[in-house]
Design a protein around this motif. Sequence first.
Motif, mmCIF file in Angstrom:
data_model
loop_
_atom_site.group_PDB
_atom_site.id
_atom_site.type_symbol
_atom_site.label_atom_id
_atom_site.label_comp_id
_atom_site.label_asym_id
_atom_site.label_seq_id
_atom_site.Cartn_x
_atom_site.Cartn_y
_atom_site.Cartn_z
ATOM 1 N N SER A 151 179.084 14.177 9.578
ATOM 2 C CA SER A 151 177.900 13.332 9.464
ATOM 3 C C SER A 151 176.800 13.730 10.436
ATOM 4 O O SER A 151 175.648 13.379 10.235
ATOM 5 C CB SER A 151 178.289 11.877 9.730
ATOM 6 O OG SER A 151 178.701 11.724 11.075
ATOM 7 N N ASN A 152 177.157 14.408 11.509
ATOM 8 C CA ASN A 152 176.228 14.806 12.568
ATOM 9 C C ASN A 152 175.652 13.631 13.340
ATOM 10 O O ASN A 152 174.607 13.743 13.954
ATOM 11 C CB ASN A 152 175.086 15.684 12.019
ATOM 12 C CG ASN A 152 175.572 17.028 11.567
ATOM 13 O OD1 ASN A 152 176.517 17.563 12.127
ATOM 14 N ND2 ASN A 152 174.948 17.573 10.546
ATOM 15 N N TYR A 153 176.332 12.470 13.291
ATOM 16 C CA TYR A 153 175.921 11.346 14.122
ATOM 17 C C TYR A 153 176.230 11.676 15.569
ATOM 18 O O TYR A 153 177.253 12.263 15.876
ATOM 19 C CB TYR A 153 176.696 10.081 13.761
ATOM 20 C CG TYR A 153 176.289 9.419 12.478
ATOM 21 C CD1 TYR A 153 174.954 9.171 12.182
ATOM 22 C CD2 TYR A 153 177.250 9.004 11.575
ATOM 23 C CE1 TYR A 153 174.593 8.539 11.004
ATOM 24 C CE2 TYR A 153 176.900 8.371 10.395
ATOM 25 C CZ TYR A 153 175.567 8.140 10.113
ATOM 26 O OH TYR A 153 175.222 7.519 8.960
ATOM 27 N N GLY A 154 175.361 11.257 16.461
ATOM 28 C CA GLY A 154 175.612 11.425 17.885
ATOM 29 C C GLY A 154 176.379 10.237 18.432
ATOM 30 O O GLY A 154 176.376 9.152 17.843
ATOM 31 N N GLU A 186 185.572 11.489 11.972
ATOM 32 C CA GLU A 186 185.688 12.525 10.932
ATOM 33 C C GLU A 186 185.863 13.879 11.600
ATOM 34 O O GLU A 186 185.421 14.083 12.717
ATOM 35 C CB GLU A 186 184.402 12.564 10.092
ATOM 36 C CG GLU A 186 184.058 11.248 9.452
ATOM 37 C CD GLU A 186 182.592 11.153 9.060
ATOM 38 O OE1 GLU A 186 181.776 11.998 9.480
ATOM 39 O OE2 GLU A 186 182.262 10.210 8.334
ATOM 40 N N SER A 187 186.489 14.802 10.879
ATOM 41 C CA SER A 187 186.546 16.167 11.397
ATOM 42 C C SER A 187 185.191 16.822 11.146
ATOM 43 O O SER A 187 184.398 16.346 10.335
ATOM 44 C CB SER A 187 187.665 16.962 10.716
ATOM 45 O OG SER A 187 187.370 17.179 9.359
ATOM 46 N N ALA A 188 184.922 17.916 11.823
ATOM 47 C CA ALA A 188 183.633 18.591 11.671
ATOM 48 C C ALA A 188 183.427 19.118 10.257
ATOM 49 O O ALA A 188 182.315 19.138 9.744
ATOM 50 C CB ALA A 188 183.526 19.731 12.679
ATOM 51 N N GLY A 216 185.119 17.847 7.548
ATOM 52 C CA GLY A 216 185.371 16.790 6.570
ATOM 53 C C GLY A 216 186.557 17.096 5.680
ATOM 54 O O GLY A 216 186.825 16.376 4.731
ATOM 55 N N LEU A 217 187.285 18.169 5.981
ATOM 56 C CA LEU A 217 188.387 18.618 5.130
ATOM 57 C C LEU A 217 189.740 18.640 5.830
ATOM 58 O O LEU A 217 190.742 18.988 5.213
ATOM 59 C CB LEU A 217 188.093 20.035 4.615
ATOM 60 C CG LEU A 217 186.799 20.220 3.844
ATOM 61 C CD1 LEU A 217 186.559 21.699 3.551
ATOM 62 C CD2 LEU A 217 186.808 19.413 2.581
ATOM 63 N N ASP A 218 189.791 18.268 7.088
ATOM 64 C CA ASP A 218 191.016 18.384 7.875
ATOM 65 C C ASP A 218 192.161 17.584 7.260
ATOM 66 O O ASP A 218 192.058 16.377 7.084
ATOM 67 C CB ASP A 218 190.758 17.920 9.293
ATOM 68 C CG ASP A 218 191.890 18.235 10.245
ATOM 69 O OD1 ASP A 218 192.898 18.797 9.804
ATOM 70 O OD2 ASP A 218 191.759 17.925 11.439
ATOM 71 N N PRO A 219 193.288 18.243 6.943
ATOM 72 C CA PRO A 219 194.407 17.551 6.309
ATOM 73 C C PRO A 219 195.426 16.970 7.293
ATOM 74 O O PRO A 219 196.461 16.474 6.879
ATOM 75 C CB PRO A 219 195.063 18.671 5.490
ATOM 76 C CG PRO A 219 194.841 19.891 6.320
ATOM 77 C CD PRO A 219 193.480 19.699 6.963
ATOM 78 N N HIS A 220 195.154 17.036 8.589
ATOM 79 C CA HIS A 220 196.152 16.659 9.587
ATOM 80 C C HIS A 220 195.821 15.358 10.311
ATOM 81 O O HIS A 220 194.658 15.027 10.517
ATOM 82 C CB HIS A 220 196.295 17.763 10.637
ATOM 83 C CG HIS A 220 196.794 19.042 10.076
ATOM 84 N ND1 HIS A 220 195.960 20.070 9.721
ATOM 85 C CD2 HIS A 220 198.043 19.443 9.785
ATOM 86 C CE1 HIS A 220 196.691 21.075 9.236
ATOM 87 N NE2 HIS A 220 197.951 20.716 9.269
ATOM 88 N N ILE A 221 196.885 14.669 10.723
ATOM 89 C CA ILE A 221 196.794 13.548 11.647
ATOM 90 C C ILE A 221 197.844 13.771 12.727
ATOM 91 O O ILE A 221 198.702 14.639 12.590
ATOM 92 C CB ILE A 221 197.003 12.178 10.957
ATOM 93 C CG1 ILE A 221 198.392 12.082 10.314
ATOM 94 C CG2 ILE A 221 195.898 11.903 9.949
ATOM 95 C CD1 ILE A 221 198.734 10.708 9.739
ATOM 96 N N SER A 222 197.776 12.975 13.775
ATOM 97 C CA SER A 222 198.761 13.113 14.853
ATOM 98 C C SER A 222 200.056 12.393 14.472
ATOM 99 O O SER A 222 200.045 11.486 13.638
ATOM 100 C CB SER A 222 198.200 12.515 16.146
ATOM 101 O OG SER A 222 198.055 11.110 15.999
ATOM 102 N N PRO A 268 189.211 9.982 8.182
ATOM 103 C CA PRO A 268 187.984 9.787 7.400
ATOM 104 C C PRO A 268 187.285 11.114 7.105
ATOM 105 O O PRO A 268 187.401 12.072 7.864
ATOM 106 C CB PRO A 268 187.110 8.920 8.307
ATOM 107 C CG PRO A 268 187.983 8.415 9.383
ATOM 108 C CD PRO A 268 189.160 9.332 9.478
ATOM 109 N N SER A 269 186.566 11.153 5.998
ATOM 110 C CA SER A 269 185.808 12.347 5.612
ATOM 111 C C SER A 269 184.424 11.924 5.153
ATOM 112 O O SER A 269 184.276 11.101 4.249
ATOM 113 C CB SER A 269 186.520 13.090 4.478
ATOM 114 O OG SER A 269 185.724 14.145 4.002
#
Length: 191
Positions: free
Chosen positions: A83-86, A122-124, A126-132, A70-71
Amino acid sequence: MMKRLIISLKILLLFTLLTGVIYPLLITGIAQVVFPVKSNGSFVVRNGEIRGSVLIGQKFDSAAYFSSRPSHIAYNPLPSGGSNYGLTNTEFRNLVNERKDKFITFNSLDTLTQVPSEMVFESASGLDPHISPRAALLQAGRIAEYRKFSPEQRQKLHDLIEKLTEDPQFHLLGKERINVFLLNLGLDTIK
């Protein structure tokens, strides 16, 4: 007084020229020679057309392709960020549970399946192109079913996942990962 002002302006002009023009041009020139692909954005070109960059994630919603993580910013590189949600935020917890349920449903998985964290968080940037690799393997069944793959094509799909799995950086930092964009490009070559 005027003499000091002129000297100050000369120094300002000199350092503006050095740090604002000469240094950036020098570093750009070195990068173009040493890392030409990376310094130009690591674009992937197919049939003379830029299909994307291996550095920036893309959204894949089709059942025929692997889903990205997700982004919060829809993979727009200009306002990159999360998103900076805690973790204690109720809205965030609901969003994570919703993403988990959606992943399980979309991939026809057992409700007790442990969903990899990158598919719900989400990644910090929002652009991370990788998954495990695990996230890719959990999606492989859906893709093979949707594309009506034969057993041989299913094996090619698993081989592709294995081939594109990247080791942790320097075999030390992070975890194994797969670039979803490259994985989806490779997926289209399975015949």
